[in-house]
Design a protein around this motif. Structure first.
Motif, PDB file in Angstrom:
ATOM      1  N   HIS A 110      -3.483   1.502   3.475  1.00  0.00           N
ATOM      2  CA  HIS A 110      -2.953   0.664   1.568  1.00  0.00           C
ATOM      3  C   HIS A 110      -4.216   1.003   1.494  1.00  0.00           C
TER       4      HIS A 110
ATOM      5  N   GLN B  26      -0.330  -6.076   0.072  1.00  0.00           N
ATOM      6  CA  GLN B  26      -0.208  -6.287   1.054  1.00  0.00           C
ATOM      7  C   GLN B  26      -0.697  -7.565   1.753  1.00  0.00           C
TER       8      GLN B  26
ATOM      9  N   ILE C  18       6.860   2.660   4.424  1.00  0.00           N
ATOM     10  CA  ILE C  18       5.676   3.209   3.493  1.00  0.00           C
ATOM     11  C   ILE C  18       5.699   4.288   3.713  1.00  0.00           C
TER      12      ILE C  18
END
Length: 492
Positions: free
Chosen positions: A73, A79, A94
């Motif tokens: 990420h 998250q 994702i």
């Protein structure tokens, strides 16, 4: 000690079972540190590594174990916040660069205490493609007739569009063979058998087909039969996509009938038009030649009239000169007449003198006779004088006669000259009128020549246009023929 050993064996069994799974599983501790990856997920990450590094330059499969899950990420705060509160399974998708993954995150608990997370990974491309294919299939189903068959032609399913076109319900067709939609002669033919054999070989069939609806009604469809392959490359079913074109085929059939019924008349009319166009072209060519000949003749006539006009101008000048000369001759004759009349006075004077001389001679003769011998000589002279007087009288009389003749001739000449002058005047008037008329005719002829030249050019243009019309008629004939052929093809 034995219990601990058993627990270790149980853990090993679980881990071995985890590694044997084809599911892509990743285990993380409560702090989201990756502690284990089974071979399947390692293979998935290695296959995607190059694509992930475009978005995450520090990403490396070799260092994933021991790394935090945050490496996937750019902004992991969201998250982490979500996972901290997670107490049941959670699905997420994702996107990292060009890659899309589906995740199933399951929190792991031991005696009510969270001890970590199990994350199942899957490549979302296949799922998204399937969704796209399903959406496309749904869109096709809204606009087209769709029916599914087994590889042997048994009906599996059909959508509403197909059922409406054929006039059946789904229960009336499901489980029956495709042959219910074709005529008996075709159903029992070798061609129909080969049709299904080609489909079973994986060859799709696309064309315009005649089918039978409920109660034997003819239904024309424009469609394709498509073999569908499974994961093993075997044909699992046949799907047909079709459009009902019965109305269009009926319209084209009516068009063909109309063309067949009227083509003879159209063809005959075009033939007549073509023949008349060729005749008109021939006539136009001949007319063009005739007009050109007339134009050439008009030019020659204009030239001849020009020469006549010049000759008439010369004649007018000559008549003017003759008139002037006749007038001059008349004046001279008048002077001659006047001179002759003047000579009459002289002749009269001479006659008077001759009479007096004759009288004098007579008196002298009388006196000589009185004188006797002495007057003989004088008498001779008197006699000679008398003779001379008589001769002068005769000569004078002759001169008088000649003068009268001259006067008479002069009068005739004057009258003749007057008549000539009058005639020349008349001729001059006629020449003037004729010259004017010839000049007008010359102008008209020149104009006519120019008009004939223009007419010649126009006729040539008409001839060319008639030729183009003839070509257009032939082209129309070919177009009608092609239209008939096209109608025949379309009706098939």
């Amino acid at each position: 000690m034995l219990g601990a050993f058993k627990r270790n064996d149980a853990l090993k069994v679980r881990m071995a079972a985890l590694d044997a799974l084809r599911t892509n599983v990743m285990i993380a501790d409560p702090d989201l540190t990756i502690v284990h990856m089974n071979p399947s997920v390692i293979g998935l990450m290695r296959e995607a590594e190059a694509d992930l590094q475009k978005e995450l330059p520090r990403f490396s499969v070799a260092t994933l174990i021991g790394s935090n899950i945050d490496v996937f990420h750019k902004n992991p705060a969201h998250q982490r916040g979500m996972l901290a509160k997670l107490d049941k399974q959670h699905n997420a998708t994702i996107r990292v660069g060009a890659r899309v993954f589906d995740l199933l995150v399951t929190p792991l608990f031991d005696a009510g205490r969270r001890i970590g997370f199990a994350v199942e990974w899957s490549d979302a491309r296949e799922r998204l493609l399937n969704l796209d294919y399903a959406a496309q299939f749904t869109a096709i189903g809204r606009s087209q007739a769709v029916i599914e068959f087994t590889v042997d032609g048994v009906i599996l399913n059909a959508n509403d569009n197909f059922l409406r076109a054929m006039g059946y319900t789904l229960d009336e067709v499901r489980g029956r063979h495709h042959g219910m939609f074709v005529e008996a002669g075709y159903r029992n033919s070798r061609e129909y058998t080969e049709f299904w054999e080609r489909l079973r070989r994986g060859e799709y069939q696309a064309a315009q087909f005649k089918r039978l609806g409920k109660n034997g009604a003819s239904v024309w469809i424009e469609g394709s039969y498509n073999p569908i392959f499974d994961h093993d490359g075997k044909i699992s079913k046949i799907v047909k996509f079709a459009t009902n074109v019965t109305d269009q085929v009926t319209l084209l059939t009516d068009l063909k009938t109309l063309i067949d019924e009227n083509f003879g008349e159209v063809d005959e009319a075009i033939g007549r038009s073509n023949s008349e166009a060729r005749s008109a072209a021939t006539a136009a060519d001949e007319t063009s030649g005739n007009v050109q000949m007339v134009a050439a003749s008009a030019e020659e006539l204009a030239a001849s009239i020009g020469e006549i006009s010049q000759s008439m101008a010369k004649s007018r000048s000559a008549s003017d000169r003759a008139f002037d000369q006749a007038a001059a001759a008349g004046e001279s004759t008048g002077r001659l007449t006047a001179a002759a009349q003047a000579m009459n006075g002289v002749v009269g004077l001479i006659q008077d003198i001759a009479g007096q001389i004759n009288l004098l001679a007579l008196n002298a003769t009388i006196e000589a006779a009185r004188a006797g011998d002495a007057g003989k000589g004088f008498a001779v002279v008197a006699s000679e004088v008398k003779n001379l007087a008589n001769q002068a009288a005769r000569a004078t009389e002759q001169i008088s006669q000649e003068i009268e003749g001259i006067q008479a001739t002069s009068g005739e000449v004057v009258d003749a000259l007057d008549a000539i002058r009058t005639a020349i005047g008349t001729v001059r008037e006629y020449v003037t009128i004729t010259a004017s008329a010839v000049e007008e005719q010359s102008s008209v002829t020149r104009s006519m020549s120019a008009n004939m030249q223009g007419a010649s050019a126009s006729v040539s243009t008409v001839s060319s246009s008639v030729g183009e019309i003839s070509g257009a008629i032939e082209q129309a004939a070919r177009a009608v023929t092609k239209t008939k052929e096209a109608a025949q093809v379309l009706v098939r």
